[in-house]
Design an enzyme around this catalytic site. Structure first.
Site, short mmCIF file in Angstrom:
data_model
loop_
_atom_site.label_atom_id
_atom_site.label_comp_id
_atom_site.label_asym_id
_atom_site.label_seq_id
_atom_site.Cartn_x
_atom_site.Cartn_y
_atom_site.Cartn_z
N ARG A 207 0.81 -1.31 -0.61
CA ARG A 207 -0.11 -0.23 -0.15
C ARG A 207 0.76 0.69 0.54
NH1 ARG A 207 -2.71 -3.00 -1.40
NH2 ARG A 207 -5.52 -3.24 -0.45
N GLU A 236 -4.37 7.52 -4.73
CA GLU A 236 -3.70 6.39 -6.50
C GLU A 236 -5.68 7.39 -6.85
OE1 GLU A 236 -3.97 2.76 -5.40
OE2 GLU A 236 -2.66 2.36 -4.95
N HIS A 255 -2.13 0.58 -9.48
CA HIS A 255 -2.49 -0.64 -8.05
C HIS A 255 -3.38 -1.54 -9.43
CE1 HIS A 255 -4.30 -0.99 -4.21
NE2 HIS A 255 -3.66 -2.31 -5.05
O1 LIG Z 1 -5.20 -5.74 -1.73
C1 LIG Z 1 -5.53 -6.52 -2.62
O2 LIG Z 1 -5.15 -7.82 -2.54
C2 LIG Z 1 -4.84 -5.69 -4.26
O3 LIG Z 1 -4.44 -4.74 -3.74
C3 LIG Z 1 -6.41 -4.99 -4.82
O4 LIG Z 1 -6.77 -4.52 -3.87
#
Ligand SMILES: O=C(O)[C@H](O)CO
Length: 530
Positions: A207, A236, A255
């Site tokens: 993240r 994002e 992402h």
């Molecule tokens: O958390 C997750 O699996 C990916 O980042 C998709 O949101």
């Protein structure tokens, strides 16, 4: 498969249950999701963007799709690593540009094979990345809240770095694959970046908020590190004038870690399975364990299972929600069928150790009665000392509690008489008393103990002081989510003091995971029961 969707999420509600990140616009369409009256079925493993306590307070469950996203996310991690190291995007631009007639020096890449890969966060995704790194003959280092088993480490040739700094100093590629929690927010800042090699690359598939982005911009501008390759940022997308977008040594994807057709199909299937189960009132296959209150219980599971303790009795009381189940520590089919109850006592005679495992929630109106029962049981049993394993919500720490270790202890005066030196030697940190009204100084109010999420811990400690019991509390600040690693942290901490494992395992911190942990993802008790 048809899902009886009773109400779809309105954008206004979406923005209420969705945590907003700094500078971010929330777009209802940006994630695969569905709300049905019983469940928010999240597509993806991370649920950091959801206000889980708020959603749960509406009587709505949250589910996610762990496991199925790991391969694709690990693949994008490697794709970013390789593309950054070998300048794939720049190479494409050169190849496409009719004006460029020779290969510029700037296309010179760095070698991936046999380099050192440091993985921070060795869960499902981190481990898959390690498997891929092994294929590239990389030397693999990892840092995780808990060390993986020796078998896991050997299978990918990974070396554990208890201290993240060691990993940062030695790695050519640092890969971030942690969950976003209060502990991992801005985990990589100025100090951490300055420890990295000037030739190193930072890859983030977790993240955006795990990295202090301002610090990253400076590190990339000043050459503190070679490059960054990011599938995640905050917000994002980044504002179009964000400095990261103007740097030549950054590679960014929007992402898309899970963005393959195969993984998307698996995710949607899992979301539907979760939603259907929730609507039918059944256990949703993927409802993350969200109670920090589980951590002490899981730590006790590890002790009972590893020390092969014998069950010698149970406490039968109307203070606990009645429940029964199979043997959580089964070793074979026969003993798996034994009936087990909410509060059971196990002993290891050679260690002079008795353990009370409390598996069921305490009926709220009966918590005082339950504490009294425990105090009289401890007294009647004549234990020389008692340790309570517990936990507390990390997000409710006050300023003084934020820095340093998340572990704390409390000791009654009676315990301090015999164990004060031992505790001092361990260098443990006592649970701070905090102001009743944070931010406001009131000379008349005494700082007080505050253990949110810790159930009866505070009351039991206070009763034990009054009753002159020799009792210590060991607790951990942690967050909702997968709290298995927290249980390992807590039990290892206890082991530093009591050395429970020393005679049982040649490996440090080698705890035996009971078979019942396979069922840890499942629905909790309906809130109506409380
Ligand atoms: O958390 C997750 O699996 C990916 O980042 C998709 O949101």
């Amino acid at each position: 498969m048809s899902v009886p969707v009773t109400s779809f999420l309105k954008a206004s509600l979406w923005s209420r249950i969705r945590k907003q990140l700094p500078g971010e616009k929330v777009m209802a369409e940006e994630k695969p999701w569905a709300l049905i009256s019983e469940v928010v079925a999240n597509g993806g493993v991370g649920i950091d963007h959801l206000d889980v306590p708020y959603i749960n307070s509406l009587g709505v469950k949250v589910t996610n799709t762990p496991g199925v996203v790991s391969n694709a996310t690990a693949d994008i991690g490697m794709a970013l690593l390789l593309a950054s190291a070998r300048k794939v995007v720049e190479g494409h631009q050169v190849a496409m540009d009719p004006k460029i007639t020779h290969i510029p020096q700037s296309l010179m890449g760095v070698e991936v094979s046999e380099s050192t890969l440091g993985i921070i966060g060795m869960g499902h995704i981190g481990y898959k990345i390690a498997q891929r790194g092994k294929g590239f003959d990389m030397k693999i280092l990892y840092h995780n809240r808990s060390r993986r088993s020796v078998e896991d480490e050997q299978a990918v040739g990974a070396t554990y770095c208890a201290n993240m700094d060691d990993l940062l100093k030695e790695s050519d590629f640092v890969m971030l694959a942690v969950n976003l929690t209060p502990e991992t927010t801005r985990l990589i800042g100025h100090r951490q970046l300055s420890l990295m090699k000037p030739t190193a690359t930072l890859v983030n598939v977790s993240r955006g908020l795990v990295v202090d982005q301002d610090a990253l911009v400076k590190a990339l501008q000043s050459g503190t590190i070679r490059a960054a390759a990011l599938d995640v940022t905050y917000p994002e997308p980044l504002p179009r004038d964000h400095p990261l977008l103007g740097l030549p040594n950054v590679l960014i994807t929007p992402h898309v870690g899970t963005h393959t057709l195969a993984t998307t199909i698996k995710m949607v299937q899992q979301m539907v399975d979760n939603a259907v189960a929730a609507v039918k009132g059944q256990t949703a296959p993927n409802e993350p364990a969200v109670a920090v209150g589980n951590v002490g219980q899981l730590a006790v599971d590890l002790i009972v299972s590893t020390l092969n303790m014998s069950r010698v009795g149970h406490i039968h009381t109307d203070c606990l929600i009645p429940m029964a189940g199979n043997n959580p520590y089964a070793t074979c089919k026969e003993d798996a069928e034994e009936l087990h109850t909410p509060a059971e006592v196990y002993t290891a005679a050679e260690l002079k150790l008795a353990v009370l495992q409390i598996r069921a929630p305490i009926v709220q109106t009966k918590s005082k009665k339950f504490r009294q029962l425990l105090v009289s049981w401890i007294k009647a049993s004549g234990f020389s000392r008692t340790v309570v394993l517990s936990s507390s919500h990390a997000y409710q720490r006050d300023d003084q509690q934020l820095q340093g270790t998340p572990l704390r202890y409390l000791a009654t005066p009676s315990l301090l008489k015999v164990s004060a030196d031992a505790l001092k030697e361990l260098g443990w940190r006592e649970m701070e008393r905090v102001s009743a009204f944070p931010g406001l100084t009131d000379a008349n109010t005494e700082p007080r103990l505050h253990i949110p999420g810790g159930g009866i811990t505070k009351g039991l400690y206070t009763d034990s002081c009054t009753e002159d019991l020799s009792l210590a509390v060991l607790l951990l600040f942690c967050s909702e989510g997968d709290n298995i690693p927290d249980a390992f942290t807590l039990v290892n901490h206890l082991n530093d003091w009591l050395h429970l494992l020393d005679n049982h395992s040649p490996e440090p911190n080698k705890w035996k995971i009971p078979p019942s942990w396979n069922l840890l993802f499942g629905s909790g008790i309906p809130p109506a029961l409380f």
